[in-house]
Design a protein around this motif. Structure first.
Motif, mmCIF file in Angstrom:
data_model
loop_
_atom_site.group_PDB
_atom_site.id
_atom_site.type_symbol
_atom_site.label_atom_id
_atom_site.label_comp_id
_atom_site.label_asym_id
_atom_site.label_seq_id
_atom_site.Cartn_x
_atom_site.Cartn_y
_atom_site.Cartn_z
ATOM 1 N N LEU A 150 8.688 5.005 0.254
ATOM 2 C CA LEU A 150 8.399 3.853 -0.414
ATOM 3 C C LEU A 150 7.373 2.955 -0.051
ATOM 4 O O LEU A 150 6.460 2.242 -0.963
ATOM 5 C CB LEU A 150 9.608 2.856 -0.538
ATOM 6 C CG LEU A 150 11.025 3.102 -1.172
ATOM 7 C CD1 LEU A 150 12.020 2.649 -0.941
ATOM 8 C CD2 LEU A 150 10.596 3.550 -2.658
ATOM 9 N N MET A 151 7.090 2.969 1.253
ATOM 10 C CA MET A 151 5.863 2.065 1.863
ATOM 11 C C MET A 151 4.567 2.798 1.647
ATOM 12 O O MET A 151 3.702 1.940 1.096
ATOM 13 C CB MET A 151 6.204 2.062 3.461
ATOM 14 C CG MET A 151 7.170 1.098 3.920
ATOM 15 S SD MET A 151 7.059 -0.742 3.169
ATOM 16 C CE MET A 151 6.564 -1.501 4.638
ATOM 17 N N ALA A 152 4.590 3.930 1.686
ATOM 18 C CA ALA A 152 3.498 4.836 1.042
ATOM 19 C C ALA A 152 3.085 4.708 -0.103
ATOM 20 O O ALA A 152 1.874 4.685 -0.790
ATOM 21 C CB ALA A 152 3.700 6.286 1.576
ATOM 22 N N MET A 153 4.113 4.515 -1.209
ATOM 23 C CA MET A 153 3.803 4.394 -2.650
ATOM 24 C C MET A 153 3.249 3.058 -2.749
ATOM 25 O O MET A 153 2.553 2.792 -3.732
ATOM 26 C CB MET A 153 5.084 4.865 -3.451
ATOM 27 C CG MET A 153 5.172 4.906 -4.820
ATOM 28 S SD MET A 153 6.390 5.037 -5.646
ATOM 29 C CE MET A 153 6.249 6.727 -6.125
ATOM 30 N N ALA A 154 3.830 2.030 -2.209
ATOM 31 C CA ALA A 154 3.465 0.784 -2.446
ATOM 32 C C ALA A 154 2.007 0.331 -1.781
ATOM 33 O O ALA A 154 1.413 -0.270 -2.280
ATOM 34 C CB ALA A 154 4.307 -0.367 -1.744
ATOM 35 N N SER A 155 1.670 1.217 -0.706
ATOM 36 C CA SER A 155 0.391 0.965 -0.012
ATOM 37 C C SER A 155 -0.634 1.656 -1.043
ATOM 38 O O SER A 155 -1.744 1.182 -1.020
ATOM 39 C CB SER A 155 0.269 1.734 0.991
ATOM 40 O OG SER A 155 1.352 0.940 2.034
ATOM 41 N N GLY A 156 -0.431 2.640 -1.737
ATOM 42 C CA GLY A 156 -1.551 3.419 -2.843
ATOM 43 C C GLY A 156 -1.654 4.681 -2.285
ATOM 44 O O GLY A 156 -1.139 5.281 -1.692
ATOM 45 N N ALA A 157 -2.502 5.436 -3.220
ATOM 46 C CA ALA A 157 -2.608 6.896 -3.259
ATOM 47 C C ALA A 157 -3.077 7.472 -2.060
ATOM 48 O O ALA A 157 -2.469 8.715 -1.659
ATOM 49 C CB ALA A 157 -3.610 7.209 -4.374
ATOM 50 N N TRP B 272 -0.255 7.842 0.133
ATOM 51 C CA TRP B 272 0.907 8.612 -0.410
ATOM 52 C C TRP B 272 0.618 10.167 -0.121
ATOM 53 O O TRP B 272 1.344 11.027 0.119
ATOM 54 C CB TRP B 272 0.880 8.578 -2.059
ATOM 55 C CG TRP B 272 1.910 9.464 -2.659
ATOM 56 C CD1 TRP B 272 1.731 10.404 -3.572
ATOM 57 C CD2 TRP B 272 3.190 9.157 -2.850
ATOM 58 N NE1 TRP B 272 2.744 10.984 -3.874
ATOM 59 C CE2 TRP B 272 3.683 10.106 -3.480
ATOM 60 C CE3 TRP B 272 4.148 8.596 -2.041
ATOM 61 C CZ2 TRP B 272 5.220 10.285 -3.752
ATOM 62 C CZ3 TRP B 272 5.452 8.411 -2.297
ATOM 63 C CH2 TRP B 272 6.091 9.486 -3.211
#
Lengths: 127, 130
Positions: B45-52, B55
């Motif tokens: 979730l943190m990776a998705m919120a941080s950006g591509a 991710w």
């Protein structure tokens, strides 16, 4: 019943703290919630199999998916810290270490639940 | 445990193996494993919120060999904890305490969780055809 207890007993903390059922009850409440939320979570992950970043992001950004994801992560961390506390109580017999570990697990559970909720909000509210 | 010198009740070593022992210890073991697995959900979730860019690292991990082995393990852990958890909730209502029922529901939790894990990964291996 409390009127039969010697005040000294209460003062030195022997006997019921009147919150014994709370842990048991919340473990069951979060368990029931997690039955539905886990099924939703697994089905949603499986539906994202061929999704790239943008489409996965778009799926989670849908209002109900975002709401369910926050519900899932909150219930998950709540349930996890309740379970871990029992494990620590059962196997850690050094009192200060047992107490410290339980406090640490609870604090990290709260931090991680907040982080997950904030991440989902950012995804849901992005452009 | 405090060493009181009092006699202890018979412990694991003295009992014939029974499925209830396995489901009991596995419920706790999978619970601990899943508690560690929460960190993967957090990371995703943190990776998705941080950006591509963030991710990519998460995606590389979960599709690596180590990642896949962990994901298969966590899938079974989740399925078992779910099945056995439902069993425990039903037992909390007073159901299924006759010994044959207790043994049968224990095996049911083990078998259904393995079948669900197999079904999920077979479906994924076939590329997710419906």
């Amino acid at each position: 019943m409390s009127r039969f207890r010697n005040p000294a007993r209460r003062a030195i903390g022997l006997g019921s703290a009147k919150s014994g059922a709370q842990h048991w009850w919340m473990q069951r409440m979060t368990a029931v919630a997690l039955i539905a939320l886990c099924i939703w979570f697994v089905v949603m992950l499986l539906s994202m199999l061929h999704a790239d970043y943008a489409s996965a992001h778009a799926v989670l950004a849908r209002p109900w998916n975002a709401a369910l994801m926050i519900a899932f992560t909150s219930a998950m961390f709540w349930h996890a810290q309740l379970g871990l506390a029992v494990v620590i109580e059962d196997y850690v017999h050094t009192r200060w270490l047992e107490f410290s570990l339980i406090v640490l697990v609870k604090l990290f559970a709260v931090l991680f639940a907040i982080a997950c909720a904030l991440a989902v909000l950012r995804i849901a509210l992005a452009g | 445990m405090a060493q009181t010198g009092r006699p202890l009740s018979p412990h694991i070593g003295i009992y014939r193996w029974q499925v209830q022992m396995a489901t009991s210890i596995l419920h706790r073991a999978t619970g601990i494993a899943l508690s560690i697995g929460t960190l993967l959900v957090l990371w995703g979730l943190m990776a998705m919120a941080s950006g591509a860019g963030a991710w990519i690292h998460f995606e590389a991990f979960i599709t690596s060999i180590v990642g896949l082995i962990l994901m298969i393990g966590w899938t079974w852990a989740l399925m078992f904890h779910l099945c056995n958890g439902i069993r425990h909730l039903l037992q909390d209502t007073g159901m299924g305490y006759e010994i044959p029922q207790f043994v049968r529901s224990g095996w049911l939790a083990v078998i259904v969780s393995l079948a669900l894990t197999l079904a999920i990964w077979a479906w994924l291996a076939m590329g997710g055809v419906a």
